[in-house]
Design a protein around this motif. Structure first.
Motif, PDB file in Angstrom:
ATOM      1  N   ASP A 133       2.431  11.665  12.260  1.00 41.14           N
ATOM      2  CA  ASP A 133       3.559  10.744  12.139  1.00 41.14           C
ATOM      3  C   ASP A 133       3.169   9.491  11.349  1.00 41.14           C
ATOM      4  OD1 ASP A 133       5.052  12.506  13.615  1.00 41.14           O
ATOM      5  OD2 ASP A 133       5.034  11.321  15.461  1.00 41.14           O
ATOM      6  N   LYS A 134       1.931   9.021  11.551  1.00 44.82           N
ATOM      7  CA  LYS A 134       1.480   7.833  10.830  1.00 44.82           C
ATOM      8  C   LYS A 134       1.474   8.087   9.327  1.00 44.82           C
ATOM      9  CE  LYS A 134      -2.169   5.865  12.464  1.00 44.82           C
ATOM     10  NZ  LYS A 134      -3.613   5.701  12.745  1.00 44.82           N
ATOM     11  N   ARG A 135       0.961   9.240   8.941  1.00 38.68           N
ATOM     12  CA  ARG A 135       0.925   9.560   7.508  1.00 38.68           C
ATOM     13  C   ARG A 135       2.335   9.567   6.925  1.00 38.68           C
ATOM     14  NH1 ARG A 135      -2.124  11.701   3.545  1.00 38.68           N
ATOM     15  NH2 ARG A 135      -1.005  12.926   1.982  1.00 38.68           N
ATOM     16  N   SER A 136       3.260  10.209   7.621  1.00 36.65           N
ATOM     17  CA  SER A 136       4.638  10.267   7.146  1.00 36.65           C
ATOM     18  C   SER A 136       5.243   8.870   7.063  1.00 36.65           C
ATOM     19  CB  SER A 136       5.464  11.159   8.068  1.00 36.65           C
ATOM     20  OG  SER A 136       6.807  11.211   7.645  1.00 36.65           O
ATOM     21  N   ALA A 137       4.991   8.039   8.091  1.00 35.86           N
ATOM     22  CA  ALA A 137       5.548   6.684   8.102  1.00 35.86           C
ATOM     23  C   ALA A 137       4.960   5.830   6.981  1.00 35.86           C
ATOM     24  CB  ALA A 137       5.290   6.030   9.458  1.00 35.86           C
ATOM     25  N   VAL A 138       3.658   5.979   6.730  1.00 38.17           N
ATOM     26  CA  VAL A 138       3.011   5.226   5.650  1.00 38.17           C
ATOM     27  C   VAL A 138       3.604   5.616   4.298  1.00 38.17           C
ATOM     28  CG1 VAL A 138       0.837   5.006   4.363  1.00 38.17           C
ATOM     29  CG2 VAL A 138       0.847   4.742   6.850  1.00 38.17           C
ATOM     30  N   LEU A 139       3.806   6.918   4.087  1.00 34.00           N
ATOM     31  CA  LEU A 139       4.332   7.373   2.799  1.00 34.00           C
ATOM     32  C   LEU A 139       5.757   6.889   2.564  1.00 34.00           C
ATOM     33  CD1 LEU A 139       2.913  11.013   2.689  1.00 34.00           C
ATOM     34  CD2 LEU A 139       2.044   8.979   1.518  1.00 34.00           C
ATOM     35  N   ARG A 140       6.550   6.738   3.632  1.00 30.97           N
ATOM     36  CA  ARG A 140       7.939   6.320   3.490  1.00 30.97           C
ATOM     37  C   ARG A 140       8.095   4.799   3.419  1.00 30.97           C
ATOM     38  NH1 ARG A 140      11.578   7.104   7.187  1.00 30.97           N
ATOM     39  NH2 ARG A 140      13.293   7.616   5.803  1.00 30.97           N
ATOM     40  N   ALA A 141       7.078   4.061   3.869  1.00 32.37           N
ATOM     41  CA  ALA A 141       7.188   2.606   3.917  1.00 32.37           C
ATOM     42  C   ALA A 141       7.171   2.007   2.506  1.00 32.37           C
ATOM     43  CB  ALA A 141       6.042   2.026   4.744  1.00 32.37           C
ATOM     44  N   ASP A 142       7.900   0.906   2.339  1.00 36.03           N
ATOM     45  CA  ASP A 142       7.852   0.175   1.077  1.00 36.03           C
ATOM     46  C   ASP A 142       6.587  -0.674   0.980  1.00 36.03           C
ATOM     47  OD1 ASP A 142      10.532   0.800  -0.196  1.00 36.03           O
ATOM     48  OD2 ASP A 142      11.168   0.078   1.779  1.00 36.03           O
ATOM     49  N   HIS A 143       6.083  -1.108   2.117  1.00 34.73           N
ATOM     50  CA  HIS A 143       4.830  -1.858   2.143  1.00 34.73           C
ATOM     51  C   HIS A 143       4.182  -1.649   3.504  1.00 34.73           C
ATOM     52  CE1 HIS A 143       2.155  -4.840   0.313  1.00 34.73           C
ATOM     53  NE2 HIS A 143       1.957  -5.282   1.553  1.00 34.73           N
ATOM     54  N   VAL A 144       2.852  -1.689   3.507  1.00 34.79           N
ATOM     55  CA  VAL A 144       2.076  -1.488   4.728  1.00 34.79           C
ATOM     56  C   VAL A 144       1.155  -2.676   4.914  1.00 34.79           C
ATOM     57  CG1 VAL A 144       0.393  -0.027   5.915  1.00 34.79           C
ATOM     58  CG2 VAL A 144       2.134   1.020   4.444  1.00 34.79           C
ATOM     59  N   VAL A 145       1.170  -3.268   6.101  1.00 38.19           N
ATOM     60  CA  VAL A 145       0.207  -4.313   6.409  1.00 38.19           C
ATOM     61  C   VAL A 145      -0.841  -3.751   7.357  1.00 38.19           C
ATOM     62  CG1 VAL A 145       1.736  -6.254   5.978  1.00 38.19           C
ATOM     63  CG2 VAL A 145       1.650  -5.268   8.265  1.00 38.19           C
ATOM     64  N   CYS A 146      -2.081  -4.088   7.107  1.00 38.15           N
ATOM     65  CA  CYS A 146      -3.210  -3.662   7.929  1.00 38.15           C
ATOM     66  C   CYS A 146      -3.775  -4.886   8.634  1.00 38.15           C
ATOM     67  CB  CYS A 146      -4.295  -3.011   7.066  1.00 38.15           C
ATOM     68  SG  CYS A 146      -3.731  -1.573   6.143  1.00 38.15           S
ATOM     69  N   VAL A 147      -4.242  -4.713   9.862  1.00 37.48           N
ATOM     70  CA  VAL A 147      -4.639  -5.861  10.670  1.00 37.48           C
ATOM     71  C   VAL A 147      -6.068  -6.317  10.396  1.00 37.48           C
ATOM     72  CG1 VAL A 147      -2.986  -5.279  12.483  1.00 37.48           C
ATOM     73  CG2 VAL A 147      -5.333  -4.417  12.624  1.00 37.48           C
ATOM     74  N   SER A 148      -6.776  -5.631   9.515  1.00 37.41           N
ATOM     75  CA  SER A 148      -8.116  -6.052   9.107  1.00 37.41           C
ATOM     76  C   SER A 148      -8.440  -5.387   7.774  1.00 37.41           C
ATOM     77  CB  SER A 148      -9.165  -5.663  10.151  1.00 37.41           C
ATOM     78  OG  SER A 148      -9.263  -4.247  10.255  1.00 37.41           O
ATOM     79  N   GLU A 149      -9.430  -5.923   7.102  1.00 35.66           N
ATOM     80  CA  GLU A 149      -9.880  -5.304   5.863  1.00 35.66           C
ATOM     81  C   GLU A 149     -10.485  -3.937   6.146  1.00 35.66           C
ATOM     82  OE1 GLU A 149     -10.515  -4.440   2.032  1.00 35.66           O
ATOM     83  OE2 GLU A 149      -9.374  -6.164   2.773  1.00 35.66           O
ATOM     84  N   ASN A 150     -11.156  -3.786   7.267  1.00 42.06           N
ATOM     85  CA  ASN A 150     -11.727  -2.495   7.618  1.00 42.06           C
ATOM     86  C   ASN A 150     -10.634  -1.442   7.792  1.00 42.06           C
ATOM     87  OD1 ASN A 150     -14.323  -1.020   8.724  1.00 42.06           O
ATOM     88  ND2 ASN A 150     -12.678  -0.536  10.145  1.00 42.06           N
ATOM     89  N   THR A 151      -9.540  -1.817   8.444  1.00 34.44           N
ATOM     90  CA  THR A 151      -8.431  -0.877   8.609  1.00 34.44           C
ATOM     91  C   THR A 151      -7.821  -0.525   7.255  1.00 34.44           C
ATOM     92  OG1 THR A 151      -7.914  -1.602  10.859  1.00 34.44           O
ATOM     93  CG2 THR A 151      -6.131  -0.599   9.616  1.00 34.44           C
ATOM     94  N   ARG A 152      -7.722  -1.516   6.366  1.00 34.21           N
ATOM     95  CA  ARG A 152      -7.188  -1.225   5.027  1.00 34.21           C
ATOM     96  C   ARG A 152      -8.077  -0.211   4.302  1.00 34.21           C
ATOM     97  NH1 ARG A 152      -7.338  -2.299  -0.351  1.00 34.21           N
ATOM     98  NH2 ARG A 152      -9.425  -3.185  -0.099  1.00 34.21           N
ATOM     99  N   ARG A 153      -9.392  -0.396   4.378  1.00 31.62           N
ATOM    100  CA  ARG A 153     -10.303   0.543   3.719  1.00 31.62           C
ATOM    101  C   ARG A 153     -10.171   1.940   4.314  1.00 31.62           C
ATOM    102  NH1 ARG A 153     -14.077  -3.863   4.030  1.00 31.62           N
ATOM    103  NH2 ARG A 153     -14.988  -2.898   5.892  1.00 31.62           N
ATOM    104  N   ASP A 154     -10.090   2.012   5.634  1.00 34.86           N
ATOM    105  CA  ASP A 154      -9.952   3.323   6.275  1.00 34.86           C
ATOM    106  C   ASP A 154      -8.635   3.979   5.901  1.00 34.86           C
ATOM    107  OD1 ASP A 154     -12.408   2.998   7.435  1.00 34.86           O
ATOM    108  OD2 ASP A 154     -11.663   2.623   9.462  1.00 34.86           O
ATOM    109  N   LEU A 155      -7.564   3.192   5.864  1.00 37.60           N
ATOM    110  CA  LEU A 155      -6.249   3.733   5.500  1.00 37.60           C
ATOM    111  C   LEU A 155      -6.287   4.325   4.090  1.00 37.60           C
ATOM    112  CD1 LEU A 155      -3.160   4.085   5.839  1.00 37.60           C
ATOM    113  CD2 LEU A 155      -2.922   1.748   4.962  1.00 37.60           C
ATOM    114  N   ILE A 156      -6.839   3.589   3.141  1.00 35.68           N
ATOM    115  CA  ILE A 156      -6.872   4.066   1.754  1.00 35.68           C
ATOM    116  C   ILE A 156      -7.758   5.302   1.626  1.00 35.68           C
ATOM    117  CG2 ILE A 156      -7.657   3.467  -0.573  1.00 35.68           C
ATOM    118  CD1 ILE A 156      -6.773   0.576   0.057  1.00 35.68           C
ATOM    119  N   ALA A 157      -8.854   5.337   2.385  1.00 31.07           N
ATOM    120  CA  ALA A 157      -9.730   6.507   2.326  1.00 31.07           C
ATOM    121  C   ALA A 157      -9.031   7.759   2.845  1.00 31.07           C
ATOM    122  CB  ALA A 157     -11.000   6.242   3.136  1.00 31.07           C
TER     123      ALA A 157
END
Length: 359
Positions: A133-157
């Motif tokens: 569900d997270k993957r689907s929600a991320v793909l549909r979102a116009d923008h995504v905020v991550c609560v840390s730089e580490n989370t942003r790196r993991d999300l992009i990976a």
């Protein structure tokens, strides 16, 4: 800007990190001059009643066995018209529904708190839909905020398609913990404090083993706040470690938790993965020395205001011993570290992300 937060997390959490985040972010956005509103037609959450009048549309569904299921089942259909009538510029999803209700013209924004389900799948049931569900929600979102730089790196990976539409908004902490009085006489013996769930990557077993292995910690108890009653396997682990009677599980509201932070010899956060990690900041605010694991986003949050272990029992024991030996220095470093985090700063960064979504 007109911002509406949807119902999802409030139909799922009575209390917890994500619902607390939204309940603090919405009024902070109002303080910046935006129009923020939470639409939770039926909810089971403990934070919403404490918010300013007019900030929430919804009623408490009760604390019965079926309340959450009813709130989740009816939340979506009831939310759509209530969101639309507010004519929002932004609909901010509070969890990972792939069918976020956003009226025509509104931008969809999503907060990704961590990538734990993807990183530690063994900690969750095989049929847990969160990662999908997270993957689907991320793909549909116009923008995504991550609560840390580490989370942003993991999300992009893990979801490379998010690379060009994500930014970082560090979280805040509740300053009320700073007002907690120091009460070293809450218990007869000094204690080490652990807060939250204990299973899997939370690494509570390492804390039990660390205390058992260190002769310097023979006089200390372990208080485990929240996370439910000790399981049979935890009770067996504690018995094998020779700590029966010295590891106590308890529940506490924020006022009681503040007193426990303030009176603890150290707060120990042995987690092997966190998307952010608010409890160390709460402990620092209460003047409690902090011990953490050097993993994921935790160093990003704690900086030089904590003692670090590597997640093993031996390393954790050594870190606790060091923290006890330099408690005053850690308290001072903790107070200084807190200046980096507030819900006002989180709201400012989130508003900037909204502007990116709106183009």
């Amino acid at each position: 800007m007109r911002i509406v937060f949807d119902h999802q997390i409030f139909a799922t959490q009575r209390h917890g990190g994500i619902s607390r985040y939204v309940a603090r972010l919405a009024p902070a956005l109002e303080g910046l001059g935006h129009e923020a509103h939470i639409v939770a037609p039926l909810h089971i959450n403990s934070y919403l009643d404490a918010l300013p009048p007019g900030l929430v549309t919804g009623v408490f569904a009760g604390s019965g066995r079926w309340s959450g299921r009813l709130a989740r089942r009816l939340g979506g259909p009831l939310s759509a018209p209530l969101i639309a009538v507010r004519r929002p510029d932004i609909v901010h999803g509070t969890y990972y529904s792939p069918a976020l209700a956003a009226p025509r013209g509104a931008k969809r924004l999503l907060t990704v708190h961590d990538m734990i389900h993807e990183t530690f799948p063994a900690s969750f049931p095989a049929d847990d839909p969160t990662a999908r569900d997270k993957r689907s929600a991320v793909l549909r979102a116009d923008h995504v905020v991550c609560v840390s730089e580490n989370t942003r790196r993991d999300l992009i990976a893990l979801i490379p398609e998010a690379r060009d539409k994500c930014s970082v908004t560090l979280l805040g902490f509740d300053t009320g913990f700073a007002a907690a009085p120091h009460v070293p006489d809450v218990r007869q013996r000094p204690w080490l404090l652990f807060v939250g769930p204990r299973a899997g990557y939370k690494n509570f077993a390492a804390l039990v083993e660390a205390v058992a292995a260190s002769r310097s910690l023979d006089d200390f108890d372990v208080l485990a706040v929240g996370g439910g009653a000790l399981s049979e396997s935890e009770t067996a682990l504690i018995a094998r470690a020779g700590l029966t009677g010295r590891v106590v599980q308890m529940s506490a509201d924020d006022a009681a938790l503040g007193r426990l932070y303030a009176g603890a010899a150290a707060f120990v956060y042995p987690s092997l993965y966190e998307g952010f990690g608010i409890p160390p900041l709460e402990a620092m605010a209460a003047g409690c020395p902090v011990v953490v694991t050097r993993a994921a986003s935790v160093p990003e949050v704690c900086g030089d205001a904590a003692e670090y272990g590597d997640g093993s029992a031996a390393s954790l024991a050594a870190a606790i011993e060091r923290a006890l030996g330099r408690a005053d220095a850690l308290r001072a470093a903790g107070y200084a570290r807190l200046a980096e985090f507030s819900w006002e700063k989180c709201a400012e960064a989130t508003a900037a992300a909204y502007r990116l979504a709106l183009g």
